[in-house]
Write a protein that holds these residues in place. Structure first.
Motif: not given
Length: 321
Positions: A221-245
């Motif tokens: 959780a700490t690592a992801w929070a650091a990496y996604l700090a500038d992401v607004e709205g939904g997390v893109p699949p290019y950050a978190s591949p598991a959410v790819a359609d």
């Protein structure tokens, strides 16, 4: 309150976890990121180059955009090259907040030497100083350079296998999705070793292994929070591949993970989705394996079996391409 049932660790892996407790990262806070970075120990040059099997060069390649900083890569070229060699484009582990291009390298060099590959390892930028999409764009820039005319002639840009360990495995999957969607270079194969694929970290295995093993959902959780700090709205699949359609169109993929680790279920789900979308995936769930067990305890029977399986898969792939 009763303890949550957990799959057991392999006996040798359990001993390694106890002996190398300085490498165990559980319930990490953001204040501990400097400590995690400092805990990494550089391997001797002889081990990095597989005792002379490879020549090692540090290069700078153009960033993703014209005004982006150059990306550092470390190129490991076989000492004897009779024709352009297939290339493992390596993305190191470290939770996207630690590690460097030489991390994981002795094991990667062993795989490359046994399969006749060269290696290009990417010195991608780290969070929290450089949150998403910095690491993705650095990986994509290295892939574009490797497939282009400016890469060394000893490297075969038509036979690129993108590989990664842990966070690097998730980044490898993200890079493949990005290349698929953006018309990027063709990737011949993916090697995802205990990959960090899902920012939600809410699977059964993540809950089971909280506070245990070598990387738990608190550290995650700490690592992801650091990496996604500038992401607004939904997390893109290019950050978190598991959410790819869709995972259709990905190259042949090798995935391995331990049964007693945080990422087990997200790796199984990723392979299952690849199959459902018509993809080619080989999945190994190693009984008793903690996160990155074969890097933590490479002398164990379990680690040797895991390394042999990925070597055999890569050989089969190279015969096909």
């Amino acid at each position: 309150m009763t303890d949550v049932a957990r799959p057991p660790f392999d006996d040798a892996v359990a001993r390694a976890l106890a002996e190398f407790d300085d490498l165990v990262v559980v319930s990490m806070s953001s204040d501990e990121i400097p400590r995690v970075r400092a805990s990494g120990v550089a391997a001797p040059l002889a081990e990095l180059t597989a005792h002379g099997a490879f020549e090692r060069d540090e290069l700078l390649v153009p960033g993703w955009r014209e005004d982006d900083p150059p990306v550092g890569v470390v190129v490991y070229t076989p000492a004897v090259v009779r024709r352009p060699a297939p290339v493992i484009l390596h993305l190191h582990g470290g939770g996207l907040i630690a590690g460097n291009a030489d991390s994981d390298m002795p094991a990667t060099a062993e795989l490359a030497e046994r399969t006749g590959c060269a290696i290009v390892s990417v010195e991608y930028r780290l969070a929290p100083e450089h949150p998403y999409p910095a690491a993705l764009e650095d990986a994509a820039a290295a892939l574009r350079w490797l497939a282009g005319p400016d890469a060394p002639a000893a490297l075969d840009g038509d036979r690129i296998i993108v590989a990664g360990v842990s966070a690097g495995g998730g980044l490898a999957a993200a890079t493949a999705l990005f290349a698929r969607d953006q018309g990027g270079p063709r990737i011949a194969g993916l090697v995802l070793l205990c990959p960090m694929l899902d920012h939600r970290s809410d699977s059964e295995s993540a809950r089971q292994m909280a506070g245990h093993g070598s990387w738990d959902r608190g550290a995650n959780a700490t690592a992801w929070a650091a990496y996604l700090a500038d992401v607004e709205g939904g997390v893109p699949p290019y950050a978190s591949p598991a959410v790819a359609d869709s995972l259709a169109g990905l190259p042949p993929t090798f995935i391995d993970v331990g049964s007693a680790e945080t990422f087990r279920d997200e790796c199984v789900a990723f392979a299952r989705r690849m199959w459902a979308d018509g993809g080619d995936a080989e999945l190994h769930v190693w009984p008793g394996g903690a996160h990155a067990f074969d890097f933590l305890a490479p002398w164990t029977v379990l680690a040797r079996d895991a390394r042999r399986a990925r070597e055999e898969w890569l050989r089969r792939l190279l015969h096909r391409i």
